[in-house]
Each structure stands twice: as C-alpha cells, then as structure tokens.
Scaffold this active site. Structure first.
Site, PDB file in Angstrom:
ATOM      1  N   LYS A   1       0.846  -1.196   0.000  1.00  0.00           N
ATOM      2  CA  LYS A   1       0.000   0.000   0.000  1.00  0.00           C
ATOM      3  C   LYS A   1       0.879   1.242   0.000  1.00  0.00           C
ATOM      4  O   LYS A   1       1.453   1.617   1.021  1.00  0.00           O
ATOM      5  CB  LYS A   1      -0.939   0.042   1.208  1.00  0.00           C
ATOM      6  CG  LYS A   1      -2.037   1.123   1.031  1.00  0.00           C
ATOM      7  CD  LYS A   1      -2.579   1.648   2.331  1.00  0.00           C
ATOM      8  CE  LYS A   1      -1.691   2.692   2.965  1.00  0.00           C
ATOM      9  NZ  LYS A   1      -1.647   3.972   2.206  1.00  0.00           N
TER      10      LYS A   1
ATOM     11  N   CYS B   1      13.472  10.779   7.811  1.00  0.00           N
ATOM     12  CA  CYS B   1      13.213  10.343   9.184  1.00  0.00           C
ATOM     13  C   CYS B   1      14.452  10.396  10.069  1.00  0.00           C
ATOM     14  O   CYS B   1      14.361  10.676  11.258  1.00  0.00           O
ATOM     15  CB  CYS B   1      12.617   8.944   9.188  1.00  0.00           C
ATOM     16  SG  CYS B   1      13.616   7.711   8.324  1.00  0.00           S
TER      17      CYS B   1
ATOM     18  N   GLU C   1       9.584  15.845  16.060  1.00  0.00           N
ATOM     19  CA  GLU C   1       9.985  15.676  14.668  1.00  0.00           C
ATOM     20  C   GLU C   1       9.222  16.666  13.793  1.00  0.00           C
ATOM     21  O   GLU C   1       7.987  16.671  13.773  1.00  0.00           O
ATOM     22  CB  GLU C   1       9.707  14.251  14.197  1.00  0.00           C
ATOM     23  CG  GLU C   1      10.209  13.993  12.789  1.00  0.00           C
ATOM     24  CD  GLU C   1      10.011  12.561  12.348  1.00  0.00           C
ATOM     25  OE1 GLU C   1      10.896  12.024  11.659  1.00  0.00           O
ATOM     26  OE2 GLU C   1       8.963  11.967  12.694  1.00  0.00           O
TER      27      GLU C   1
ATOM     28  N   GLY D   1       2.659   4.289  13.891  1.00  0.00           N
ATOM     29  CA  GLY D   1       3.333   3.054  14.258  1.00  0.00           C
ATOM     30  C   GLY D   1       2.841   2.479  15.572  1.00  0.00           C
ATOM     31  O   GLY D   1       2.734   1.253  15.726  1.00  0.00           O
TER      32      GLY D   1
ATOM     33  N   GLU E   1       9.461   1.025  11.237  1.00  0.00           N
ATOM     34  CA  GLU E   1      10.521   2.025  11.085  1.00  0.00           C
ATOM     35  C   GLU E   1       9.844   3.378  11.172  1.00  0.00           C
ATOM     36  O   GLU E   1       9.098   3.769  10.280  1.00  0.00           O
ATOM     37  CB  GLU E   1      11.242   1.827   9.745  1.00  0.00           C
ATOM     38  CG  GLU E   1      12.586   2.525   9.682  1.00  0.00           C
ATOM     39  CD  GLU E   1      12.470   3.982   9.280  1.00  0.00           C
ATOM     40  OE1 GLU E   1      12.545   4.852  10.191  1.00  0.00           O
ATOM     41  OE2 GLU E   1      12.289   4.250   8.091  1.00  0.00           O
TER      42      GLU E   1
END
Length: 490
Positions: free
Chosen positions: A185, A293, A391, A242, A259
């Site tokens: 996906k 990331c 982040e 996640g 990840e």
C-alpha cells in the site's frame, strides 16, 4: 491505463493477481504537484474489497504447492534478476515521478530512488541463494535436530511518501527473496511511481499474486494491517501511526517491523572540521528538503566553538539553491503538500515564540507557486524546547550548546527517539568512542549514509526491528525445528 504527458499521468486499474483489474470503488486519488500546485495525475482510490482481492491473490501465490514459497532460491533468482533489470530500465522514470510528486530534488532521486530497487533486489537474491536453509544441530540430550528457515507468509507492506521507491524495496527485495508474497500500500501522495513497480513485475514475469499493489488512505492501510490473511506487517511512517499498528499486531500476535520517526542529533566535537565537510553536512541535515526520518536536526555544539558552528550552518542554509526539483541544480525543493508546509511553518513560529534566534531562513522563498519553505537554522535553542524535541520533517535545524562530551551525549540520549545521528571530529577513535555511547540504531562519523549491507532501524520511539543487511531478510523468515534422531535417555 494512459500516459498523456509528463505533466499528467492517469491510471484506471489496480495491479492485483498478476493483472490489471477494475477497482471496486469509483473514488480517485488526485495528485497535485508541490511545485506548480497543478494536478499531475489521477489513480483509483483502493477500497477494503480491493485489499480483500489482493490478499487472496497473495495467499494463493504463497500457499500453492508449487507457489512462490516452494520455489528453490535459484529459480526465484532468475525472476528477481529480470525484475531488477526491469526496475533499472525504469529508474529515470521512477526518479522523475518521485520528484514531481513529493518535491525531492532530481539529483537525490537519481542517486536513491532510481538505482536502489534493482540494487536491493540483486543483493537479497544473492543472500537467499547463499543462505543455508537447513542447519543440522546435535542435541544436548543426544540425537539431532534440523532447524529450517521458512518464508513467513503474506506480508502487508505500508510505505510513506518521502523516499517511496527506496523504502518500498527495503521491504520488497528481502521479502521476495525469502519467498514471501506481498500486498503493497503506497502513500496517496506518491502513487504514480508505484505503478512502475507493477509494470516492471509484469514485464519480468513475476508470478501472479506475488506482488499486489493497492493505493489508498489510512483506512485502507488499517484494514490491511488487521486482515486475517496477512502473516506479517512491515511499516514505515510516523511514530503515532506506528504505535497504532503495533497495538493491533500485538493483539493479533502478528509479527511487525516498524521504522518510525526520529529527532537525531549531530554531536560536533571541539576539533571538528565542518567547513571541510559541507557536502556531508548537507547530506545528513537537509537532504530531501528535510523530509527524512533520520535527519540530524539537533546540532549539539561545544560552547567554545558555538558561534563558529552557528555561522557555518547558517552559511550552509543560506547558500543552497531552492527551486524546481526537476532541475539538476536544485538542492532544496518544496514540501510535499500545503499541509506539510503549514506544519513546518507552525514549528518555525513556535521556535520564534519560545525565544530561539533565527540565523537563517525563517520564511518562504520568493516564488509564485509551490509549497516552499526556506532552510531555517535556530540558535540559542534549549534542549527541552519543542523544536528540539518533536519531529518537524522539514528543513529546520536547532543548534544546542553544551559544555562537556558527557553533557552532549546526555542531551542526545534525552530524546524519546533513537534512529540516526552523527559525530563530527578529526579523531576517528574519539568519534567511535562517543558514537558507542549514543542510544540510537544508526550513527555516522563525519557523514551519514544508509549502507544496504548493514541493518537500519531505530530504538525507543523510532521503531521495532531492522531493515537492510542480512537482518532485513531474517525479518521475513520463520524458524521451524524438526527433531530427527531421538535422544538415548535412561
């Protein structure tokens, strides 16, 4: 399926079961250029029914007595070599589609998005061929056992928009080599490049059902994660997403690789030669417009050289070329979307409000269209400031002062993340000593590059499991123990 021009690409089918099938729904995903703000493509928006069909196809391809999992590695390698070659033939097109969709400078896309797929497929095909699939072990009680490595099954792979081709093949290459099948996906922001994978699979003669691709939003991804026909989930994306995926997989006792995000630190030691490493600095701190990331967005500088470090980073940010990502000279392109630009600008505003000092950037470049943000450097940032903790996923750097190496390491380790990092020094042994004390999954000395032969992944809120290296294929294998010769007891 039709391609009319570089500016507009349209597909009306999904790639499921080795063929092009009609989507079950009528909704479409419209792709907008982050550079021109014009529509550049349209594809079907996948549904739960499409996921059902894709998982069923992957299940058949895996479970069949003569299915992909039952093939000898040498036979799979012939197909995988053709697949790698087909991806190589589409490398330039894949790179251009990536840059057009997410704003990645084409120079970066040609280094990573274009060549990585074929490189990784060949690497893992070679590992699989060389790996002992069965190991005979003497038992402690006498007798012998056989320990087998088997493909784990049908994989649900969910990938982000920032490095869509490279990250896809971090999953696709090892799982295919291991004998798994997949439902992929892609992110709705980068779906056009995913079609090059389907076209390459078709051209290479990848058996039907081994690779299936259904694009869609979060709901479709969530449905794939919990689907009863999926044996493992491999996800790259935000830590927030996640955590949700990890909760579902934990409840289902389903293996998962996550990840996730990062807020990596660059520790500048007092003997560092930053001026002589400007290209490496850019590559570790601003690559892909800051939409990376593992980006080293916290720069820890010794007070004895603080002004020098700030000046060097400000010069780096002010000296880059901002522009159309399809131009070879562009170093910084736009954010992937207006929403992402707004998010980054919100953090810049927060940094200013909290008293950090802007020494470079801080606004938008003078352009008529596009979701651009100037590379921005903040000085006088406290370690616990919002811009130093969260982040941002944009070209925003925070320079934080420290007094001792121990303090620098403590600041680095105070983050909830642990994905990347760097140490900058002219003394490699000193740099290694510092690197070994940083709580992170990966770290570089005077540069940061993910080498495909070494494991990549994060600690703490940066994820679970590892990709790349031999470990990346192990993640798609299960172990079976067969007790062969009975022990002589008594």
């Amino acid at each position: 399926m039709s391609t009319t021009a570089d500016q507009h690409i349209a597909y009306d089918r999904l790639y499921i079961g080795g063929g092009w099938v009609e989507p079950t729904g009528g909704e479409r995903i419209t792709i907008v250029s982050p550079t021109t703000e014009e529509v550049i493509g349209v594809v079907p928006d996948g549904t739960e029914a499409d996921i059902d069909a894709a998982v069923a196809a992957a299940r058949r391809a895996f479970d069949a007595r003569d299915g992909w999992a039952a093939w000898e590695p040498e036979a799979r390698n012939e197909i995988l070599e053709r697949f790698a070659t087909a991806m190589d033939e589409r490398a330039e097109e894949s790179a251009r589609r990536t840059s057009t969709q997410n704003g990645m400078p084409i120079s970066i896309a040609r280094q990573l998005e274009g060549p990585f797929p074929g490189m990784l497929v060949r690497y893992y095909a070679g590992l699989a061929a060389a790996q002992d699939r069965e190991e005979v072990r003497p038992g402690l009680l006498g007798g012998t056992t056989r320990v087998r490595r088997t493909p784990i099954g049908v994989v649900g792979a969910i990938v982000p928009w920032n490095f869509p081709q490279a990250i896809t093949f971090l999953k696709l290459a090892p799982l295919l080599a291991a004998g798994c099948t997949v439902v992929l996906k892609p992110s709705p922001e980068t779906v056009l490049d995913a079609y090059t994978i389907a076209e390459a699979a078709e051209a290479a003669g990848v058996p039907e059902g081994v690779i299936n691709i259904v694009q869609g939003g979060r709901e479709v991804g969530a449905y794939l994660v919990q689907h009863p026909g999926v044996d493992k989930v491999a996800f790259t994306g935000s830590t927030e997403a996640g955590r949700k995926i990890g909760e579902v997989c934990g409840r289902l006792l389903r293996p998962v690789t996550l990840e996730l995000g990062g807020k990596s630190a660059a520790i500048v030691l007092d003997d560092a030669d930053l001026a002589g490493n400007m290209e490496a600095l850019f590559g570790s701190m601003l690559i892909n417009n800051g939409q990376t990331c593992w980006l080293n967005s916290r720069i820890l500088a010794p007070r004895s050289r603080y002004d020098d470090v700030v000046e060097t980073l400000a010069g780096l940010a002010n000296g880059v070329t901002i522009g159309d990502p399809l131009l070879d000279t562009t170093q910084i392109g736009p954010m992937v979307s207006a929403r992402q630009r707004d998010r980054v600008e919100g953090y810049i505003a927060r940094g200013k409000a909290d008293g950090a000092r802007v020494v470079a950037g801080g606004g938008r470049p003078d352009r008529d269209t596009g979701f651009f943000v100037q590379p921005t450097v903040f000085a006088d940032v406290a370690p616990d400031a919002v811009i130093a903790r969260e982040e941002i996923f944009g070209p925003v750097l925070s320079v934080i002062p420290y007094d001792t190496e121990d303090e620098a390491i403590a600041i680095s380790n105070s983050s909830e993340f642990g994905l990347g990092g760097t140490v900058w020094t002219q003394d490699q042994e000193r740099g290694l000593a510092v690197a070994r004390r940083v709580q992170t999954g990966t770290i570089g000395i005077n540069h940061y590059v993910n080498d495909p032969a070494a494991p990549f992944g994060g600690n703490k809120a940066s994820g679970l499991g590892r990709e790349l290296g031999p470990e990346g294929m192990t993640a798609f294998q299960a172990l079976q123990t067969i007790y062969v010769d009975p022990p002589q007891l008594g």
